[in-house]
Write a protein that holds these residues in place. Structure first.
Motif, PDB file in Angstrom:
ATOM      1  N   ARG A   1       2.918  14.047 -13.668  1.00 55.92           N
ATOM      2  CA  ARG A   1       1.805  14.592 -14.439  1.00 55.92           C
ATOM      3  C   ARG A   1       1.782  16.107 -14.353  1.00 55.92           C
ATOM      4  O   ARG A   1       1.576  16.814 -15.363  1.00 55.92           O
ATOM      5  N   LEU A   2       1.998  16.617 -13.137  1.00 59.28           N
ATOM      6  CA  LEU A   2       2.018  18.063 -12.959  1.00 59.28           C
ATOM      7  C   LEU A   2       3.171  18.703 -13.731  1.00 59.28           C
ATOM      8  O   LEU A   2       3.014  19.756 -14.371  1.00 59.28           O
ATOM      9  N   ASP A   3       4.339  18.060 -13.654  1.00 62.42           N
ATOM     10  CA  ASP A   3       5.484  18.571 -14.406  1.00 62.42           C
ATOM     11  C   ASP A   3       5.184  18.573 -15.898  1.00 62.42           C
ATOM     12  O   ASP A   3       5.526  19.526 -16.629  1.00 62.42           O
ATOM     13  N   LEU A   4       4.549  17.480 -16.332  1.00 56.69           N
ATOM     14  CA  LEU A   4       4.238  17.377 -17.757  1.00 56.69           C
ATOM     15  C   LEU A   4       3.232  18.458 -18.174  1.00 56.69           C
ATOM     16  O   LEU A   4       3.359  19.075 -19.239  1.00 56.69           O
ATOM     17  N   GLU A   5       2.225  18.697 -17.330  1.00 49.67           N
ATOM     18  CA  GLU A   5       1.254  19.736 -17.636  1.00 49.67           C
ATOM     19  C   GLU A   5       1.919  21.123 -17.686  1.00 49.67           C
ATOM     20  O   GLU A   5       1.607  21.969 -18.542  1.00 49.67           O
ATOM     21  N   GLU A   6       2.835  21.347 -16.725  1.00 47.06           N
ATOM     22  CA  GLU A   6       3.552  22.630 -16.714  1.00 47.06           C
ATOM     23  C   GLU A   6       4.362  22.796 -17.979  1.00 47.06           C
ATOM     24  O   GLU A   6       4.382  23.895 -18.601  1.00 47.06           O
ATOM     25  N   GLU A   7       5.024  21.681 -18.360  1.00 43.16           N
ATOM     26  CA  GLU A   7       5.814  21.752 -19.588  1.00 43.16           C
ATOM     27  C   GLU A   7       4.915  21.993 -20.796  1.00 43.16           C
ATOM     28  O   GLU A   7       5.254  22.776 -21.698  1.00 43.16           O
ATOM     29  N   MET A   8       3.724  21.338 -20.788  1.00 41.69           N
ATOM     30  CA  MET A   8       2.798  21.531 -21.906  1.00 41.69           C
ATOM     31  C   MET A   8       2.291  22.985 -21.955  1.00 41.69           C
ATOM     32  O   MET A   8       2.186  23.589 -23.022  1.00 41.69           O
ATOM     33  N   ASN A   9       1.998  23.564 -20.794  1.00 46.84           N
ATOM     34  CA  ASN A   9       1.537  24.955 -20.748  1.00 46.84           C
ATOM     35  C   ASN A   9       2.629  25.908 -21.239  1.00 46.84           C
ATOM     36  O   ASN A   9       2.362  26.859 -22.010  1.00 46.84           O
ATOM     37  N   ALA A  10       3.866  25.623 -20.787  1.00 50.52           N
ATOM     38  CA  ALA A  10       4.975  26.486 -21.230  1.00 50.52           C
ATOM     39  C   ALA A  10       5.176  26.361 -22.729  1.00 50.52           C
ATOM     40  O   ALA A  10       5.410  27.355 -23.441  1.00 50.52           O
ATOM     41  N   PHE A  11       5.031  25.115 -23.184  1.00 51.32           N
ATOM     42  CA  PHE A  11       5.193  24.888 -24.625  1.00 51.32           C
ATOM     43  C   PHE A  11       4.100  25.620 -25.401  1.00 51.32           C
ATOM     44  O   PHE A  11       4.352  26.237 -26.437  1.00 51.32           O
ATOM     45  N   ASN A  12       2.890  25.539 -24.885  1.00 47.77           N
ATOM     46  CA  ASN A  12       1.774  26.202 -25.573  1.00 47.77           C
ATOM     47  C   ASN A  12       1.978  27.724 -25.590  1.00 47.77           C
ATOM     48  O   ASN A  12       1.670  28.409 -26.576  1.00 47.77           O
ATOM     49  N   ARG A  13       2.471  28.273 -24.455  1.00 49.08           N
ATOM     50  CA  ARG A  13       2.726  29.711 -24.415  1.00 49.08           C
ATOM     51  C   ARG A  13       3.792  30.106 -25.419  1.00 49.08           C
ATOM     52  O   ARG A  13       3.654  31.125 -26.136  1.00 49.08           O
ATOM     53  N   ARG A  14       4.844  29.306 -25.467  1.00 53.34           N
ATOM     54  CA  ARG A  14       5.900  29.610 -26.440  1.00 53.34           C
ATOM     55  C   ARG A  14       5.371  29.490 -27.860  1.00 53.34           C
ATOM     56  O   ARG A  14       5.726  30.260 -28.758  1.00 53.34           O
ATOM     57  N   LYS A  15       4.491  28.467 -28.025  1.00 51.19           N
ATOM     58  CA  LYS A  15       3.926  28.253 -29.354  1.00 51.19           C
ATOM     59  C   LYS A  15       3.077  29.462 -29.779  1.00 51.19           C
ATOM     60  O   LYS A  15       3.157  29.958 -30.908  1.00 51.19           O
TER      61      LYS A  15
ATOM     62  N   LYS B   1       0.837  -1.199   0.000  1.00 51.26           N
ATOM     63  CA  LYS B   1       0.000   0.000   0.000  1.00 51.26           C
ATOM     64  C   LYS B   1       0.873   1.251   0.000  1.00 51.26           C
ATOM     65  O   LYS B   1       0.611   2.224  -0.739  1.00 51.26           O
ATOM     66  N   ARG B   2       1.900   1.230   0.857  1.00 47.61           N
ATOM     67  CA  ARG B   2       2.811   2.365   0.906  1.00 47.61           C
ATOM     68  C   ARG B   2       3.537   2.543  -0.427  1.00 47.61           C
ATOM     69  O   ARG B   2       3.709   3.669  -0.924  1.00 47.61           O
ATOM     70  N   MET B   3       3.966   1.419  -1.002  1.00 49.26           N
ATOM     71  CA  MET B   3       4.641   1.494  -2.293  1.00 49.26           C
ATOM     72  C   MET B   3       3.699   2.052  -3.356  1.00 49.26           C
ATOM     73  O   MET B   3       4.101   2.860  -4.200  1.00 49.26           O
ATOM     74  N   HIS B   4       2.433   1.634  -3.288  1.00 49.88           N
ATOM     75  CA  HIS B   4       1.457   2.125  -4.254  1.00 49.88           C
ATOM     76  C   HIS B   4       1.239   3.634  -4.104  1.00 49.88           C
ATOM     77  O   HIS B   4       1.176   4.371  -5.097  1.00 49.88           O
ATOM     78  N   GLN B   5       1.135   4.068  -2.859  1.00 48.54           N
ATOM     79  CA  GLN B   5       0.938   5.500  -2.625  1.00 48.54           C
ATOM     80  C   GLN B   5       2.147   6.304  -3.095  1.00 48.54           C
ATOM     81  O   GLN B   5       2.000   7.397  -3.658  1.00 48.54           O
ATOM     82  N   GLU B   6       3.325   5.756  -2.828  1.00 40.01           N
ATOM     83  CA  GLU B   6       4.537   6.439  -3.279  1.00 40.01           C
ATOM     84  C   GLU B   6       4.582   6.534  -4.794  1.00 40.01           C
ATOM     85  O   GLU B   6       4.900   7.587  -5.368  1.00 40.01           O
ATOM     86  N   GLU B   7       4.246   5.409  -5.428  1.00 41.32           N
ATOM     87  CA  GLU B   7       4.222   5.409  -6.892  1.00 41.32           C
ATOM     88  C   GLU B   7       3.176   6.389  -7.418  1.00 41.32           C
ATOM     89  O   GLU B   7       3.390   7.112  -8.400  1.00 41.32           O
ATOM     90  N   LYS B   8       2.024   6.447  -6.738  1.00 44.90           N
ATOM     91  CA  LYS B   8       0.962   7.351  -7.154  1.00 44.90           C
ATOM     92  C   LYS B   8       1.411   8.814  -7.029  1.00 44.90           C
ATOM     93  O   LYS B   8       1.130   9.661  -7.892  1.00 44.90           O
ATOM     94  N   ARG B   9       2.120   9.080  -5.920  1.00 48.09           N
ATOM     95  CA  ARG B   9       2.616  10.447  -5.714  1.00 48.09           C
ATOM     96  C   ARG B   9       3.610  10.839  -6.795  1.00 48.09           C
ATOM     97  O   ARG B   9       3.557  11.947  -7.357  1.00 48.09           O
ATOM     98  N   LYS B  10       4.506   9.888  -7.128  1.00 47.52           N
ATOM     99  CA  LYS B  10       5.496  10.169  -8.160  1.00 47.52           C
ATOM    100  C   LYS B  10       4.828  10.393  -9.515  1.00 47.52           C
ATOM    101  O   LYS B  10       5.197  11.299 -10.269  1.00 47.52           O
ATOM    102  N   VAL B  11       3.823   9.570  -9.790  1.00 48.03           N
ATOM    103  CA  VAL B  11       3.105   9.726 -11.071  1.00 48.03           C
ATOM    104  C   VAL B  11       2.405  11.079 -11.115  1.00 48.03           C
ATOM    105  O   VAL B  11       2.381  11.777 -12.151  1.00 48.03           O
ATOM    106  N   GLU B  12       1.793  11.464  -9.966  1.00 49.29           N
ATOM    107  CA  GLU B  12       1.104  12.755  -9.906  1.00 49.29           C
ATOM    108  C   GLU B  12       2.073  13.911 -10.125  1.00 49.29           C
ATOM    109  O   GLU B  12       1.774  14.889 -10.832  1.00 49.29           O
ATOM    110  N   GLU B  13       3.261  13.794  -9.488  1.00 45.30           N
ATOM    111  CA  GLU B  13       4.275  14.830  -9.685  1.00 45.30           C
ATOM    112  C   GLU B  13       4.691  14.920 -11.151  1.00 45.30           C
ATOM    113  O   GLU B  13       4.831  16.019 -11.716  1.00 45.30           O
TER     114      GLU B  13
END
Length: 427
Positions: A386-400, A372-384
């Protein structure tokens, strides 16, 4: 009547009375003979000896017939006993004859336990008779008695001494069966060698404490012949069912290039002596000895193992009912003790199982929490991520968007420059 009165009456001197006339109980022997002839007789012979030593041939010769027989090989994995039962009739006497052959005896490389199947077979026949005897509803009158009455032990005609296998086997059997040792194929050694061989055999039997059957000498009718025959043991025999013409008559014999060995010629072998002692003189004694000595020994030992005794510790007569009750109480006590042991064992087993299940449950719970702890850790990492990816996508869109705006402005500026030049030329 008290036991003391019975003892006193049994110890009183018996009085002899004269009869006033013929009563008729002197016909009891005739009645016994008539009953025995009607019922018939049984006789069981055990033949112990190596394969090919002449056991079957001697049996055919002894009873002047041909018994069905299967040739045995020398490649048996062990020793097994093969009983065959035949119904014979001579005059008006019926005989149920059982011949037991020891197939494979002495053929193995390791002969250490070759005697065990023989001993087990003899004990099995005793046990079968004992079980029949102990039944509430017995049928001993018409019971087929399979107890061994005589063991003919065939000794190889080496001319030297007994083999260790012979001594061990006869020693194991002498307390269970009547043993008559015989030297088989006695025509293969000379008379002088045969005489020395007989002396050597008897000497070895005595020195090793082997008890062989001795022909009884307590009956005056057979005392002389039995005493003389005891001195001829072991019998040196030759068997043959082939008839050879000697002079003007046919005799059973074995013919060789150098001459003829007559089976029933006492100067050639002891076959006639064996037949006389075994069948014509002592057959009934062999049956009696089997019942009164060997079977009684087995029966006594077996009943003592079961807890039966003739007297109690105070030397008083032991009651069968008391013995039964004592054994029953002992059995019930043992049964209760075993039940308690099994119950305790079951409880301990349940406790052990419960402990093991709890331990496994704890391990599974810990493993689940860890996963369970491993799953939560993995979930947290995936969420992070995802957020990084969204930020990168937003920055990319702004540059675009900026790039597209800049490109549009450049295109617009480029399109306005030629128009300006045309106006200047017109002016």
């Amino acid at each position: 009547m008290a036991a003391t009165d019975v003892d006193r009456l049994s110890n009183e001197e018996k009085r002899n009375l004269n009869l006033g006339g013929h009563v008729g109980f002197d016909s009891l022997p005739d009645q016994l003979v008539s009953k025995s002839v009607t019922q018939g007789f049984c006789f069981n012979i055990l033949c112990v000896g190596e394969t090919g030593i002449g056991k079957s041939t001697l049996m055919n010769t002894l009873f002047n017939t041909t018994f069905e027989n299967e040739e045995a090989s020398h490649y048996q994995n062990g020793v097994y006993l093969r009983p065959r039962t035949y119904d014979l009739q001579e005059s008006n006497v019926h005989l149920k004859l059982t011949i037991v052959d020891t197939v494979g005896f002495g053929d193995q490389i390791n002969k250490e336990e070759s005697y065990k199947p023989i001993v087990d077979y003899i004990d099995t026949q005793f046990e079968t008779y004992l079980q029949e005897e102990l039944k509430i509803k017995r049928s001993l009158f018409n019971y087929h008695d399979t107890r061994i009455h005589i063991c003919l032990y065939f000794i190889a005609p080496t001319g030297h001494s007994l083999k260790s296998l012979d001594l061990v086997t006869m020693k194991k059997l002498d307390s269970k069966v009547n043993i008559i040792p015989i030297i088989a194929k006695a025509d293969t050694i000379s008379k002088s060698e045969l005489h020395k061989f007989k002396i050597k055999i008897m000497s070895e039997l005595v020195s090793n404490g082997v008890q062989i059957y001795q022909f009884p000498t307590d009956d005056e009718a057979v005392t002389e012949i039995n005493a003389s025959m005891n001195a001829h043991l072991p019998f040196a025999v030759v068997g043959s069912i082939e008839e050879v013409k000697v002079g003007n008559k046919l005799v059973r014999a074995r013919q060789y290039p150098w001459g003829v060995v007559q089976v029933e010629n006492e100067s050639h072998c002891d076959f006639v002596k064996l037949r006389e002692m075994l069948i014509r003189v002592n057959m009934e004694d062999l049956r009696e000895q089997t019942h009164a000595r060997h079977y009684e020994l087995y029966r006594r030992c077996k009943l003592e193992e079961m807890g039966f005794k003739d007297t109690d510790p105070d030397s008083q007569p032991f009651s069968l009912q008391e013995t039964y009750e004592a054994k029953r109480k002992e059995f019930l006590g043992d049964l209760q003790r075993k039940e308690e042991e099994m119950r305790q064992m079951f409880v301990n087993k349940v406790k052990e199982t419960e402990s093991e299940l709890k331990e496994k449950e704890r391990e599974l719970h810990e493993k689940f929490e860890q996963l369970k702890r491993m799953h939560q850790e993995e979930k947290r990492k995936v969420e992070e991520k995802r957020l990084d990816l969204e930020e990168e996508m937003n920055a990319f869109n702004r540059r675009k968007v900026a790039a597209e705006t800049l490109q549009a402005q450049s295109l617009q500026a480029a399109s306005q420059q030629p128009l300006k030049k045309d106006k200047d030329k017109k002016n």
